[in-house]
Design a protein around this motif. Structure first.
Motif, PDB file in Angstrom:
ATOM      1  N   LYS A 166       1.672   4.153  91.544  1.00  0.00           N
ATOM      2  CA  LYS A 166       1.035   3.213  90.623  1.00  0.00           C
ATOM      3  C   LYS A 166       1.830   3.170  89.324  1.00  0.00           C
ATOM      4  O   LYS A 166       2.555   4.095  88.987  1.00  0.00           O
ATOM      5  CB  LYS A 166      -0.408   3.618  90.337  1.00  0.00           C
ATOM      6  CG  LYS A 166      -1.296   3.534  91.558  1.00  0.00           C
ATOM      7  CD  LYS A 166      -2.717   3.933  91.232  1.00  0.00           C
ATOM      8  CE  LYS A 166      -3.589   3.834  92.463  1.00  0.00           C
ATOM      9  NZ  LYS A 166      -4.973   4.251  92.170  1.00  0.00           N
ATOM     10  N   LYS A 167       1.652   2.076  88.594  1.00  0.00           N
ATOM     11  CA  LYS A 167       2.340   1.892  87.319  1.00  0.00           C
ATOM     12  C   LYS A 167       1.930   2.967  86.325  1.00  0.00           C
ATOM     13  O   LYS A 167       0.739   3.272  86.178  1.00  0.00           O
ATOM     14  CB  LYS A 167       2.028   0.509  86.760  1.00  0.00           C
ATOM     15  CG  LYS A 167       2.779   0.199  85.490  1.00  0.00           C
ATOM     16  CD  LYS A 167       2.528  -1.219  85.041  1.00  0.00           C
ATOM     17  CE  LYS A 167       3.319  -1.481  83.764  1.00  0.00           C
ATOM     18  NZ  LYS A 167       3.187  -2.850  83.313  1.00  0.00           N
ATOM     19  N   LYS A 168       2.906   3.547  85.643  1.00  0.00           N
ATOM     20  CA  LYS A 168       2.598   4.538  84.617  1.00  0.00           C
ATOM     21  C   LYS A 168       1.951   3.857  83.420  1.00  0.00           C
ATOM     22  O   LYS A 168       2.195   2.695  83.130  1.00  0.00           O
ATOM     23  CB  LYS A 168       3.869   5.267  84.184  1.00  0.00           C
ATOM     24  CG  LYS A 168       4.399   6.190  85.251  1.00  0.00           C
ATOM     25  CD  LYS A 168       5.505   7.039  84.713  1.00  0.00           C
ATOM     26  CE  LYS A 168       5.946   8.027  85.775  1.00  0.00           C
ATOM     27  NZ  LYS A 168       6.973   8.917  85.251  1.00  0.00           N
ATOM     28  N   MET A 169       1.134   4.617  82.706  1.00  0.00           N
ATOM     29  CA  MET A 169       0.399   4.108  81.555  1.00  0.00           C
ATOM     30  C   MET A 169       1.211   4.351  80.282  1.00  0.00           C
ATOM     31  O   MET A 169       1.934   5.327  80.186  1.00  0.00           O
ATOM     32  CB  MET A 169      -0.933   4.852  81.419  1.00  0.00           C
ATOM     33  CG  MET A 169      -1.756   4.903  82.672  1.00  0.00           C
ATOM     34  SD  MET A 169      -3.208   5.998  82.551  1.00  0.00           S
ATOM     35  CE  MET A 169      -2.532   7.573  82.103  1.00  0.00           C
ATOM     36  N   LYS A 170       1.044   3.484  79.314  1.00  0.00           N
ATOM     37  CA  LYS A 170       1.529   3.755  77.968  1.00  0.00           C
ATOM     38  C   LYS A 170       0.454   4.597  77.307  1.00  0.00           C
ATOM     39  O   LYS A 170      -0.728   4.267  77.391  1.00  0.00           O
ATOM     40  CB  LYS A 170       1.723   2.464  77.180  1.00  0.00           C
ATOM     41  CG  LYS A 170       2.811   1.587  77.703  1.00  0.00           C
ATOM     42  CD  LYS A 170       2.883   0.329  76.864  1.00  0.00           C
ATOM     43  CE  LYS A 170       3.724  -0.708  77.526  1.00  0.00           C
ATOM     44  NZ  LYS A 170       3.649  -1.987  76.794  1.00  0.00           N
ATOM     45  N   MET A 171       0.868   5.701  76.664  1.00  0.00           N
ATOM     46  CA  MET A 171      -0.125   6.615  76.102  1.00  0.00           C
ATOM     47  C   MET A 171       0.167   6.940  74.641  1.00  0.00           C
ATOM     48  O   MET A 171       1.312   7.115  74.258  1.00  0.00           O
ATOM     49  CB  MET A 171      -0.130   7.928  76.886  1.00  0.00           C
ATOM     50  CG  MET A 171      -0.576   7.801  78.313  1.00  0.00           C
ATOM     51  SD  MET A 171      -0.712   9.400  79.144  1.00  0.00           S
ATOM     52  CE  MET A 171       1.004   9.806  79.392  1.00  0.00           C
ATOM     53  N   ALA A 172      -0.893   7.028  73.860  1.00  0.00           N
ATOM     54  CA  ALA A 172      -0.860   7.590  72.516  1.00  0.00           C
ATOM     55  C   ALA A 172      -1.798   8.788  72.553  1.00  0.00           C
ATOM     56  O   ALA A 172      -3.007   8.624  72.717  1.00  0.00           O
ATOM     57  CB  ALA A 172      -1.317   6.571  71.481  1.00  0.00           C
TER      58      ALA A 172
END
Length: 108
Positions: A93-99
């Protein structure tokens, strides 16, 4: 998606910030199991694992059909987000952008 830290509700953590998150069309602020307005299925307090929390967040995302999203996560929520991103990458699955804000780390 906004994930809170241990022992508090998502709304307590993020409600003061919500007016500033204008770049997102939708925001999901779930309460992790046993925290905020959530509960354990058996009705009693109990221990939870990072894997269990991750699986429950993934089940929610799957139910909502959220496949492409960003994550802001604090403390325990940061650890869940890191594990979620790892599990999703194993599934292709597509990786998430994370803060991540002060992500919790459980190491030896």
């Amino acid at each position: 998606m906004l994930l809170h830290g241990a022992g508090v509700a998502g709304s307590i953590t993020y409600s003061p910030m919500l007016p500033y998150f204008t770049q997102w069309r939708w925001m999901l602020v779930p309460d992790l199991k046993g925290m905020g307005d959530s509960f354990h299925h058996h009705g009693e307090e109990g221990a939870v694992s990072i894997g269990e929390l991750t699986d429950e967040v993934e089940a929610l995302l799957s139910h909502l059909e959220w496949n492409d999203f960003d994550v802001v996560a604090y403390s325990l929520g940061g650890l869940v987000a890191l594990n979620l991103n790892y599990q999703r990458s194993l599934q292709g699955k597509k990786k998430m952008k994370m803060a991540l804000l002060e992500p919790r780390f459980f190491g030896s």
